[in-house]
Design an enzyme around this catalytic site. Structure first.
Site, short mmCIF file in Angstrom:
data_model
loop_
_atom_site.label_atom_id
_atom_site.label_comp_id
_atom_site.label_asym_id
_atom_site.label_seq_id
_atom_site.Cartn_x
_atom_site.Cartn_y
_atom_site.Cartn_z
N LEU A 265 0.82 -1.21 0.00
CA LEU A 265 0.00 0.00 0.00
C LEU A 265 0.85 1.26 0.00
O LEU A 265 0.56 2.22 -0.70
CB LEU A 265 -0.93 0.02 1.21
CG LEU A 265 -2.21 -0.80 1.10
CD1 LEU A 265 -3.06 -0.63 2.34
CD2 LEU A 265 -2.99 -0.39 -0.13
N GLY A 266 1.92 1.25 0.80
CA GLY A 266 2.80 2.42 0.88
C GLY A 266 3.35 2.79 -0.49
O GLY A 266 3.35 3.96 -0.88
N HIS A 532 0.51 -11.62 -32.43
CA HIS A 532 1.71 -10.79 -32.63
C HIS A 532 1.29 -9.43 -33.20
O HIS A 532 0.41 -9.39 -34.05
CB HIS A 532 2.64 -11.51 -33.61
CG HIS A 532 3.87 -10.70 -33.93
ND1 HIS A 532 4.97 -10.72 -33.12
CD2 HIS A 532 4.15 -9.86 -34.97
CE1 HIS A 532 5.90 -9.91 -33.64
NE2 HIS A 532 5.42 -9.38 -34.77
C1 LIG Z 1 -6.28 0.45 -0.33
C2 LIG Z 1 -6.34 -1.01 -0.69
C3 LIG Z 1 -6.17 -1.40 -2.00
C4 LIG Z 1 -6.22 -2.75 -2.34
N1 LIG Z 1 -6.03 -3.10 -3.66
C5 LIG Z 1 -6.06 -4.42 -4.01
C6 LIG Z 1 -5.85 -4.81 -5.38
O1 LIG Z 1 -5.65 -3.98 -6.26
N2 LIG Z 1 -5.89 -6.13 -5.68
C7 LIG Z 1 -6.10 -7.10 -4.72
O2 LIG Z 1 -6.11 -8.29 -5.06
N3 LIG Z 1 -6.30 -6.75 -3.42
C8 LIG Z 1 -6.28 -5.44 -3.04
N4 LIG Z 1 -6.47 -5.09 -1.73
C9 LIG Z 1 -6.75 -6.15 -0.75
C10 LIG Z 1 -8.24 -6.49 -0.77
O3 LIG Z 1 -8.98 -5.38 -0.33
C11 LIG Z 1 -8.51 -7.70 0.12
O4 LIG Z 1 -7.82 -8.79 -0.43
C12 LIG Z 1 -9.99 -8.03 0.10
O5 LIG Z 1 -10.74 -6.96 0.60
C13 LIG Z 1 -10.26 -9.27 0.96
O6 LIG Z 1 -11.62 -9.59 0.88
P1 LIG Z 1 -12.43 -10.14 2.13
O7 LIG Z 1 -13.72 -10.64 1.61
O8 LIG Z 1 -11.58 -11.04 2.91
O9 LIG Z 1 -12.63 -8.89 3.10
P2 LIG Z 1 -13.22 -7.42 2.94
O10 LIG Z 1 -13.25 -6.93 1.56
O11 LIG Z 1 -12.44 -6.62 3.92
O12 LIG Z 1 -14.71 -7.58 3.46
C14 LIG Z 1 -15.00 -7.92 4.78
C15 LIG Z 1 -16.31 -7.28 5.16
O13 LIG Z 1 -16.73 -7.83 6.41
C16 LIG Z 1 -17.40 -6.83 7.13
N5 LIG Z 1 -17.42 -7.20 8.55
C17 LIG Z 1 -16.37 -7.29 9.39
N6 LIG Z 1 -16.79 -7.66 10.62
C18 LIG Z 1 -18.13 -7.79 10.55
C19 LIG Z 1 -19.14 -8.14 11.48
N7 LIG Z 1 -18.86 -8.47 12.74
N8 LIG Z 1 -20.43 -8.15 11.07
C20 LIG Z 1 -20.76 -7.85 9.80
N9 LIG Z 1 -19.84 -7.51 8.87
C21 LIG Z 1 -18.55 -7.50 9.23
C22 LIG Z 1 -16.58 -5.59 6.85
O14 LIG Z 1 -17.35 -4.42 7.07
C23 LIG Z 1 -16.22 -5.78 5.39
O15 LIG Z 1 -17.14 -5.12 4.56
C24 LIG Z 1 -6.44 -3.74 -1.35
C25 LIG Z 1 -6.61 -3.35 -0.01
C26 LIG Z 1 -6.56 -1.99 0.32
C27 LIG Z 1 -6.73 -1.58 1.76
#
Ligand SMILES: Cc1cc2nc3c(=O)[nH]c(=O)nc-3n(C[C@H](O)[C@H](O)[C@H](O)COP(=O)(O)OP(=O)(O)OC[C@H]3O[C@@H](n4cnc5c(N)ncnc54)[C@H](O)[C@@H]3O)c2cc1C
Length: 559
Positions: A265-266, A532
């Protein structure tokens, strides 16, 4: 979704669930109220009469409940519903999770503009004279908002298409089958506003549950992602120190920006904001950026960031961050110095979003060292038979979207194993997620990788190639960058891992991903036809070089 669509959807849903009516309705038409401090929240419209209320009550028992609607959760939910399961999803924030709303999509939408800035600056190389350009950040922000809304709408429409019940609320596991959905008092990004000055929550048409509700799932999927974590050295409530999301939603580009943490991210933020004309300093405690990548990749990214004007400080220990001031110790010189900027963005890591003690109480094992939920790799089942976990909360996988999506599929396959056709069974096609999921680091030009680099280079052959012999690269003038490959010594030669830095890296990496996933040998790749002139041809050219049958392509053998 329009108001009329929403009504149609809710009434269809009522019809479908009327047999089992017994609880609160999770999805309602919305009305807006303002609470103290001017903050707007959404409340469910109150039912007109008791009969009306009864009619609206859907069931509260499901075959599958996914907690979290990010790529892991929505994939598992949609796939299970496609296979005929009754499914609910609980989300405490906007549908789509961090990836869609606050991470990948908004960041990449802004990076798309930064790429154009770079193209404009380099236009002279292509004999186009662009005498002046202006970066209009409010319009960039509007593009970002539109992209996020579109992608979120896509996810929502699929949840609706497959009749998935959506509960907007905070899920808390009561035991292995029951989930308490608590009403959301304050949204995670309640203080974030879009380009029009509106809260993104205002535009959402899923409504939060009003009363705590217990729902029951035969199977439960934990897909709660990760939360930002500020290290102790950041002063509490320091308004100038922000996480990536708050930086991306800032109404302006800060004139000066300090980034703490030179990981994925950085580096992405450094590349983006330097192109948007911020004066960026990037601080990293290690001796190089992007510790997860090969050193050659780190050096290439560092040199490119420096060309964009980023000041990179390595080997530094940040001791304190307060009001835009960063106090750090240079480990090599053993001196303490201070940096001041309009904003400090903390990119030092995130922590999984779950309650350790609660999971332990239910009998779900958590890997303390990596602080992730432990799952079986091929089913994503936790130590509890009917509870699964996928996405960033899971220990066996890097925190990338392809892993989350793939794990969502594995969960659905495991839960619905009697319903899937033979071709979908994982046994037909053994792919290890860890080694086969490609990933992209969206610096400009991009970095990408796939596979596991062997711990000892003596165990494999290492090759590197640049793009100087690739005709597309010559034609486009995109010669900067390289491919590094780790190849088996045994015949037939196969790829262990590939990392590359190039304008086309994000697209090319898919080919290497498929080669590893399908367990193809380099000989197999050499038989495949490629169009190509294309950058993807470089994949075949690289394989030809490793096998000593290169017609036109020069690389280097490194060990
Ligand atoms: C700035 C940024 C850029 C990124 N860019 C990329 C990229 O270009 N390519 C890539 O492959 N990955 C990227 N990532 C990583 C990517 O976001 C994660 O891999 C992805 O979000 C993982 O998906 P997930 O379903 O595990 O979780 P998430 O997308 O984090 O979803 C989890 C959800 O669970 C919800 N939740 C949590 N606790 C509770 C609860 N108790 N009750 C109800 N809901 C809850 C949260 O609100 C959230 O909406 C990036 C991350 C960041 C921060």
């Amino acid at each position: 979704m329009s108001e009329s669509d929403l009504k149609r959807f809710t009434s269809e849903k009522r019809k479908k669930t009327s047999d089992n009516d017994e609880g609160l309705e999770p999805l309602r038409e919305m009305s807006k109220t303002t609470i103290s401090g001017g903050q707007q929240v959404y409340q469910a419209r109150q039912p007109q009469s008791p009969e009306d209320d009864q009619q609206k009550q859907p069931k509260r028992q499901f075959d599958v409940i996914a907690i979290g609607s990010g790529p892991g959760g929505y994939t598992a939910a949609i796939r299970c519903a496609q296979l005929g399961m009754s499914v609910a999803i609980v989300e405490r924030d906007l549908i789509g999770g961090h990836a869609v709303n606050w991470g990948c999509v908004p960041l990449n939408a802004m990076i798309a503009s930064a790429r154009i800035v770079r193209t404009v600056r380099e236009s002279n190389l292509y004999a186009i004279d662009i005498p002046a350009h202006r970066i209009e950040f409010p319009r960039i922000a509007r593009r970002r908002d539109e992209a996020v809304k579109n992608v979120r709408q896509q996810v929502k429409s699929f949840l609706q298409k497959y009749n998935i019940q959506v509960y907007i609320g905070i899920a808390e596991l009561l035991d292995e089958h029951r989930i308490m959905v608590r009403s959301v008092k304050k949204y995670p990004y309640a203080n974030v506003y879009d380009s029009e000055g509106r809260s993104p929550y205002e535009t959402d048409n899923f409504l939060p549950v009003q009363n705590n509700t217990v729902i029951y799932g035969k199977n439960i999927v934990i897909s709660t992602g990760v939360d930002y974590e500020f290290p102790k050295f950041v002063e509490t409530n320091d308004k100038k120190s922000v996480d990536t999301t708050h930086l991306l939603w800032n109404r302006t580009v800060p004139e000066t920006l300090t980034i703490i943490g030179g990981g994925v991210l950085g580096c992405e933020i450094a590349s983006l904001y330097s192109l948007l004309m911020s004066k960026v300093t990037l601080l990293e405690k290690n001796s190089r950026l992007l510790k997860i990548m090969d050193e050659s990749v780190s050096l290439a990214v560092e040199s490119r960031l420096k060309e964009f004007g980023v000041k990179v400080l390595l080997n530094v220990d940040v001791e304190k961050v307060s009001k835009g001031e960063v106090f750090y110790r240079n480990k090599q010189l053993d001196t303490t110095q201070t940096l001041t900027a309009h904003r400090v963005v903390i990119c030092t890591g995130r922590k999984p979003s779950f309650d350790y003690d609660l999971l332990k109480k239910i009998g779900i094992a958590v890997d303390k060292e990596n602080s992730r939920i432990v799952v079986e790799e091929d089913t994503c089942r936790t130590t509890k038979q009917n509870i699964y976990a996928c996405g960033s909360v899971v220990s066996s996988c890097w925190s990338w979207i392809p892993c989350a999506i793939r794990q969502g599929h594995l969960v659905a396959n495991a839960i619905c194993k009697n319903r899937i056709i033979e071709y979908d069974r994982e046994s037909q096609f053994q792919i290890s997620i860890n080694s086969a999921a490609p990933y992209v680091i969206n610096v400009i030009p991009a970095v990408a990788g796939v596979g596991s680099v062997p711990e000892f280079e003596d165990d494999c052959l290492v090759f590197t190639f640049d793009f100087k012999s690739n005709r597309r690269a010559i034609i486009d003038g995109q010669l900067w960058g390289f491919v590094k490959m780790w190849v088996s010594k045994d015949e037939p030669k196969k790829l262990f891992a590939v990392q590359l830095v190039h304008e086309s890296a994000a697209e090319i990496i898919e080919y290497y991903g498929m080669i590893i996933s399908l367990n193809l040998s380099l000989h197999d790749v050499c038989l495949l036809p490629f169009a190509h002139p294309t950058y993807s041809e470089s994949v075949k050219q690289a394989c030809e070089y490793v096998l000593g049958r290169s017609i036109e392509y020069e690389g280097a053998y490194l060990n």
